[in-house]
Enzyme design. Structure first.
Site, PDB file in Angstrom:
ATOM      1  N   GLU A  90      11.578 -11.843  40.309  1.00 54.35           N
ATOM      2  CA  GLU A  90      12.866 -11.466  40.735  1.00 54.35           C
ATOM      3  C   GLU A  90      13.689 -12.659  41.588  1.00 54.35           C
ATOM      4  OE1 GLU A  90      11.994  -6.890  42.289  1.00 54.35           O
ATOM      5  OE2 GLU A  90      11.864  -8.527  43.427  1.00 54.35           O
TER       6      GLU A  90
ATOM      7  N   GLY B  88      14.892   3.610  35.769  1.00 48.60           N
ATOM      8  CA  GLY B  88      14.740   4.925  35.597  1.00 48.60           C
ATOM      9  C   GLY B  88      15.393   5.704  34.462  1.00 48.60           C
TER      10      GLY B  88
ATOM     11  N   TYR C 226      14.175  10.849  45.374  1.00 50.83           N
ATOM     12  CA  TYR C 226      15.071  11.088  43.952  1.00 50.83           C
ATOM     13  C   TYR C 226      16.046  10.258  43.287  1.00 50.83           C
ATOM     14  CZ  TYR C 226      15.554  14.789  40.143  1.00 50.83           C
ATOM     15  OH  TYR C 226      15.666  15.256  38.947  1.00 50.83           O
ATOM     16  N   GLY C 227      15.715   9.027  43.292  1.00 44.22           N
ATOM     17  CA  GLY C 227      16.616   8.032  43.140  1.00 44.22           C
ATOM     18  C   GLY C 227      16.259   7.586  41.707  1.00 44.22           C
ATOM     19  N   SER C 228      16.500   6.183  41.258  1.00 44.49           N
ATOM     20  CA  SER C 228      16.396   5.852  40.068  1.00 44.49           C
ATOM     21  C   SER C 228      15.067   6.086  39.376  1.00 44.49           C
ATOM     22  CB  SER C 228      16.573   4.252  40.023  1.00 44.49           C
ATOM     23  OG  SER C 228      16.237   3.725  38.686  1.00 44.49           O
ATOM     24  N   GLN C 229      13.835   5.909  40.043  1.00 46.28           N
ATOM     25  CA  GLN C 229      12.674   6.167  39.212  1.00 46.28           C
ATOM     26  C   GLN C 229      12.261   7.421  39.494  1.00 46.28           C
ATOM     27  OE1 GLN C 229      10.617   4.631  37.165  1.00 46.28           O
ATOM     28  NE2 GLN C 229      11.631   2.797  37.011  1.00 46.28           N
TER      29      GLN C 229
ATOM     30  N   HIS D 252       5.766   0.542  42.880  1.00 46.63           N
ATOM     31  CA  HIS D 252       5.804  -0.836  43.072  1.00 46.63           C
ATOM     32  C   HIS D 252       4.723  -1.034  44.154  1.00 46.63           C
ATOM     33  CE1 HIS D 252       6.811  -5.131  43.960  1.00 46.63           C
ATOM     34  NE2 HIS D 252       7.604  -4.713  44.912  1.00 46.63           N
TER      35      HIS D 252
END
Length: 334
Positions: free
Chosen positions: A196, A135, A26-29, A109
């Site tokens: 990146e 996100g 349940y992080g950024s994305q 990813h």
């Protein structure tokens, strides 16, 4: 050949009506995709270990987080959204043993799938659905009625039914509102890593630091060097973002535009492009992936040492003081 792009009319959200979707991490994305899917009428569950901020965030958003194992067992679509370096161990210990024939394994990813760290078992298809934005933007654009353009790709051998499910998922997070481009997992992974390393993080960071050092070593004040080589970069990047190189060149002075044309190629030379090609080859042949996987097996010893050194660079210490003078910036200091 023009890219295949899907929009709302190309995706059937009803395909997810009787499905359970597990968001693992349940992080950024994770937080953005989970909330968007729920708001689209999907049945979403969260796999998130307790004891951290992301666990508490999921609860505050009305979810009841469970273990990755339990979430996988209960779901039909499982999207692994934990950091790259954690995915393999989590997959082996909690996700793979609980996958069932007919499940669809997802990622945003392709690193672990492309480089063989996550291998779907027989009877389980895999696909990539990757929003091309962080996100918070995926969430805020969805709430406004829009959507962040996304990518979709299928694991070799995946069925057209899995493509339709992945498209439905992309619609659920708002991707088809902006447009969903079909690619391959290899193309997404390799271009993402290349961008990146060569431009977005590695190239820009190295260029800014080197330019700062040249001015300071020549006797100019560090504060002046910071403004010219770091702070004003945002002005230029925003112009890129809005209208590409041509709009940037239209917006700056003729002096700056002339300097762009005549001095820029002396910085990024043919030798620079040769090094870029070398980096691309290292991505394509798995050398970078191997280096990063081994680095994590060594508890990130080299990575953490480099990180500590970089955080004390003069560019960072000067910038921290100058940002305090600019009250309109929501400074983020680490």
């Amino acid at each position: 050949m023009a890219a295949k792009i899907y929009y709302d009319d190309d995706a059937d959200l009803s395909l997810l009506k009787n499905k359970v979707i597990a968001i693992i991490g349940y992080g950024s994305q994770g937080h953005a995709q989970a909330q968007n899917l729920r708001d689209s009428g999907c049945n979403v569950i969260i796999g998130q270990r307790p004891g951290g901020a992301n666990y508490d965030l999921a609860i505050s958003h009305g979810f009841k987080p469970m273990s990755a194992a339990d979430a996988t067992k209960a779901a039909d679509l499982i999207n692994i959204l934990v950091p790259d370096e954690l995915q393999r161990d989590l997959f082996v210990s909690e996700i793979k043993p609980n996958l069932q024939k007919g499940d669809l394994l997802l990622c945003s990813h392709g690193f672990n799938i492309h480089f063989g760290q996550v291998v779907p078992p027989a009877g389980v298809d895999a696909a990539l659905v990757a929003p091309k934005g962080p996100g918070h933007l995926v969430r805020s654009e969805y709430e406004k009625g829009g959507g962040v353009p996304s990518l979709i790709a299928l694991y070799p051998g995946a069925s057209d039914g899995s493509r339709q499910l992945a498209l439905a998922y992309a619609k659920g997070i708002g991707g088809t509102r902006g447009g969903v481009i079909e690619t391959t997992i290899a193309e997404e992974t390799e271009t993402d890593l290349f961008g990146e390393q060569v431009v977005l993080c590695g190239g820009v960071s190295a260029l800014v630091k080197a330019a700062f050092e040249v001015l300071v070593e020549a006797g100019y004040q560090p504060e002046m060097a910071y403004f010219e080589c770091m702070h004003e970069l945002k002005l230029i990047v925003d112009l890129f973002y809005q209208g590409g190189l041509n709009y940037m060149r239209y917006s700056v002075s003729n002096t700056a535009e002339y300097g762009d044309y005549t001095r820029g190629p002396r910085i990024v030379t043919d030798q620079t492009k040769l090094e870029m090609k070398k980096i691309l080859k290292e991505i394509q042949n798995g050398q970078f992936a191997r280096d990063w996987i081994l680095e994590n097996k060594a508890n990130q010893a080299s990575f953490q040492a480099i990180r500590r050194n970089e955080r004390t660079h003069q560019l960072e210490t000067v910038g921290k003081e100058l940002r305090r003078m600019m009250t309109w910036i929501k400074a983020k200091e680490y």
